[in-house]
Design a protein around this motif. Structure first.
Motif, mmCIF file in Angstrom:
data_model
loop_
_atom_site.group_PDB
_atom_site.id
_atom_site.type_symbol
_atom_site.label_atom_id
_atom_site.label_comp_id
_atom_site.label_asym_id
_atom_site.label_seq_id
_atom_site.Cartn_x
_atom_site.Cartn_y
_atom_site.Cartn_z
ATOM 1 N N TYR A 278 0.520 12.674 1.037
ATOM 2 C CA TYR A 278 1.003 11.297 0.872
ATOM 3 C C TYR A 278 1.476 10.735 2.210
ATOM 4 N N GLU A 282 -0.367 7.783 4.508
ATOM 5 C CA GLU A 282 0.280 6.499 4.824
ATOM 6 C C GLU A 282 0.344 6.277 6.333
ATOM 7 N N HIS A 372 -0.303 4.408 -3.698
ATOM 8 C CA HIS A 372 0.967 5.112 -3.688
ATOM 9 C C HIS A 372 0.991 6.358 -4.542
ATOM 10 N N GLY A 396 4.778 2.274 1.112
ATOM 11 C CA GLY A 396 4.235 3.513 1.679
ATOM 12 C C GLY A 396 5.163 4.145 2.698
#
Ligand code: COI
Length: 439
Positions: A278, A282, A372, A396
Motif C-alpha cells: 500500500y 502510493e 485505497h 493515500g
C-alpha cells in the motif's frame, strides 16, 4: 423531529450530557434504520461503557508471528476468542470518541454512517457466542469476513465527514481524532484478517498443503524489491490512474519514468505485505504523477530511484523523484499532506475531492473498488475493473503515514522545491514494537 421520537437510549445518552450528538445521529439515520438502531442503542449503552472501560490488549508483530507459527486446534480457538473479545473493546473506545465530538461535527455527512456501522459491529461482537470448535470457527471467520466487507466504506465516509467538519474543529483535535480512528481501524482489520488467514492456513495444512512464506497476514521474509516491482508493474498497467484528472493530459507523452532499485536489493524482513504494498504503491504513484507533470514534453522522463537499506533495527526505503517537490500555494509544509484539516491542507475542502469522496463512500464496493485498497487489488485476479480510474480522494499519503507508524515505523517527506521529492520510509525489522493504537 420531536423529543418524543427519541428512543430511551438516546434519552439516556442525553442524560450523559451528549444530547446533541445523540440527536444528530438519530436525525442522520432516517426513520427506518432509526427503529432498528434505537433498540440497539438502548440495550447497548451500558455495555458500551463497560467495554470502553477496558484496555485494549495490544500486540507486537513478533507476537502475532510466534503465536501463529505452531498452530493447532487449541491455539486456533484461542485466537478466535481473542478476536471475538478484543474487537468490541477497540470499537467501544472509538464509539466513545465519536460521542464526544461536538454537535456540528456529528451532523456532517458520512460520520453518522460510520457511527452506526460501529454500533452495529460492537453489538454483534459482544453477543457473539464463545467459539469452541473448528466448525464454529469457520462460521466465525465468515462473520468476520462479512463485517470486513460491510466496513469497506468507512474511510471515505470518515474522510468526507471530517473534511466537512474541518471549519468547526481545531486542526490538532481533528487530526488526532482521525488518527485514532484510522489506527484503530487498521488494528481491527489486521486482527480479523490475521485470524481468517491463520484459520485458512491451518485447514489447508490439514489437507496436506504446507505454507512456508507467511504466518497469517505476516510474510516472514517479505522481499522489498519485489514489492517495488509489483507496484511499478501495476501502475504501468494503469497509466490513466496517474493521468486521468490532469488538465494537461492530452499533451503529455505516453512514456514512463524508469524505476531504478538500488542499495540492499535482496532485503527481506517480516512484515504485512499488504501494508508495505500500500505504502510503496502510493509513494510511487505520487512520484510518477509529479514527474510527468513536471516534464510534460521530455523525450525521456527522469528516473525514479528506490534505494533500500537494511539496517540493524530498521529497513529504510528512500524514493527519490524529480517531480518538482511537494510545496504548492495550498501546502506550506510537507507534513501538511498528512493532515485532514483544511487549515493545514486547503485541498481538503475542494469541491472535486468532496465529490469524489461522496462517490466512493456511497459505492457498495467502497474502498475495495478504489486505489485505497490496492493491498487486495495488486495481486488478485478478481481485482477491480482495470478500465475505471480510481478517484483521487486524497487519503493515500495520510493512510501511508498511518500504516508506516502502526508498528513503530515512520514516513518522512522531504521536498526539494522546484526539483523533486525524497521520501524516507522506515519500518522496524524486529517486529518488537506494540501496535500504535491509543485509548
Ligand atoms: C473496520 O473496518 O472499520 C472494522 O472495524 C472491521 C471490523 C469490524 C472487523
Amino acid at each position: 423531529m420531536t423529543w418524543s421520537t427519541f428512543t430511551p437510549a438516546l434519552r439516556m445518552l442525553s442524560r450523559c450530557a451528549l444530547p446533541s450528538t445523540a440527536r444528530a445521529i438519530c436525525r442522520r439515520l432516517g426513520p427506518t434504520r432509526r427503529g432498528v438502531s434505537n433498540a440497539l442503542h438502548f440495550y447497548s449503552n451500558k455495555q458500551l461503557e463497560l467495554y470502553a472501560s477496558k484496555e485494549a490488549k495490544r500486540l507486537t508483530l513478533r507476537q502475532l508471528v510466534f503465536f501463529g507459527r505452531s498452530m493447532n486446534e487449541e491455539r486456533l480457538i484461542t485466537s478466535a476468542n481473542y478476536v471475538r473479545t478484543e474487537l468490541p473493546v477497540r470499537i467501544a473506545h472509538r464509539l466513545r470518541d465519536m460521542q464526544a465530538l461536538p454537535y456540528v461535527v456529528v451532523t456532517q455527512e458520512g460520520l453518522a454512517k460510520v457511527y452506526e456501522l460501529y454500533w452495529s459491529a460492537f453489538d454483534k461482537f459482544r453477543r457473539y457466542p464463545q467459539v469452541a470448535t473448528r466448525t464454529e470457527n469457520e462460521a466465525f471467520c465468515k462473520f468476520l469476513r462479512s463485517l470486513l466487507d460491510e466496513h469497506s466504506t468507512v474511510i471515505p465516509n470518515l474522510s468526507l465527514g471530517l473534511s466537512l467538519s474541518s471549519p468547526y474543529l481545531a486542526p490538532d483535535r481533528l487530526d488526532s481524532f482521525m488518527r485514532r480512528m484510522l489506527v484503530s481501524r487498521i488494528s481491527r482489520r489486521v486482527l480479523a484478517e490475521h485470524h481468517i488467514a491463520l484459520s485458512k492456513d491451518y485447514e489447508s495444512r490439514r489437507d496436506g498443503n504446507p505454507h512456508s512464506d507467511h504466518v497469517g497476514v505476516i510474510y516472514t521474509g517479505l522481499n522489498v524489491r519485489e514489492s517495488i516491482e509489483r507496484c511499478t508493474n501495476y501502475l504501468r498497467d494503469r497509466a490513466f490512474d496517474v493521468d486521468h484528472d490532469m488538465p494537461e493530459h492530452s499533451n503529455i507523452r505516453a512514456d514512463w519514468s524508469e524505476v531504478v532499485v538500488d542499495g540492499h536489493t535482496d532485503t527481506q524482513f517480516p512484515y504485512i505485505k499488504e501494508h508495505l504494498d500500500y505504502i510503496i504503491f502510493e509513494l510511487l504513484k505520487n512520484s510518477f504523477r509529479a514527474t510527468r507533470i513536471k516534464h510534460p514534453h521530455a523525450e525521456t522522463l527522469p528516473p525514479i530511484r528506490a534505494t533500500i537499506v537494511s539496517g540493524e533495527n530498521f529497513v529504510t526505503i528512500r524514493i527519490s523523484d524529480q517531480g518538482g517537490g511537494l510545496l504548492t500555494p495550498q501546502i506550506k509544509s510537507p507534513s501538511d499532506l498528512f493532515s485532514f484539516s483544511h487549515v493545514r491542507n486547503a485541498t481538503r475542502m475542494e469541491h472535486s475531492r468532496l465529490g469524489a469522496l461522496r462517490t466512493v463512500s456511497s459505492s457498495t464496493k467502497g474502498m475495495t473498488a478504489t486505489v485505497h485498497e490496492q493491498l487486495y487489488a495488486v495481486n488478485r485476479v478478481d481485482a477491480p475493473d482495470r478500465s475505471t480510474p480510481h478517484p483521487r480522494i486524497g487519503i493515500g499519503l495520510p493512510m501511508s503515514n498511518i500504516y508506516a507508524t502502526y508498528f513503530g515505523g515512520s514516513l518522512e517527506l522531504v521536498s526539494m522545491d522546484g526539483f523533486g521529492t525524497d521520501v524516507y520510509l522506515r519500518l522496524p525489522r524486529l517486529g518488537t514494537n506494540l501496535e500504535g493504537i491509543e485509548l
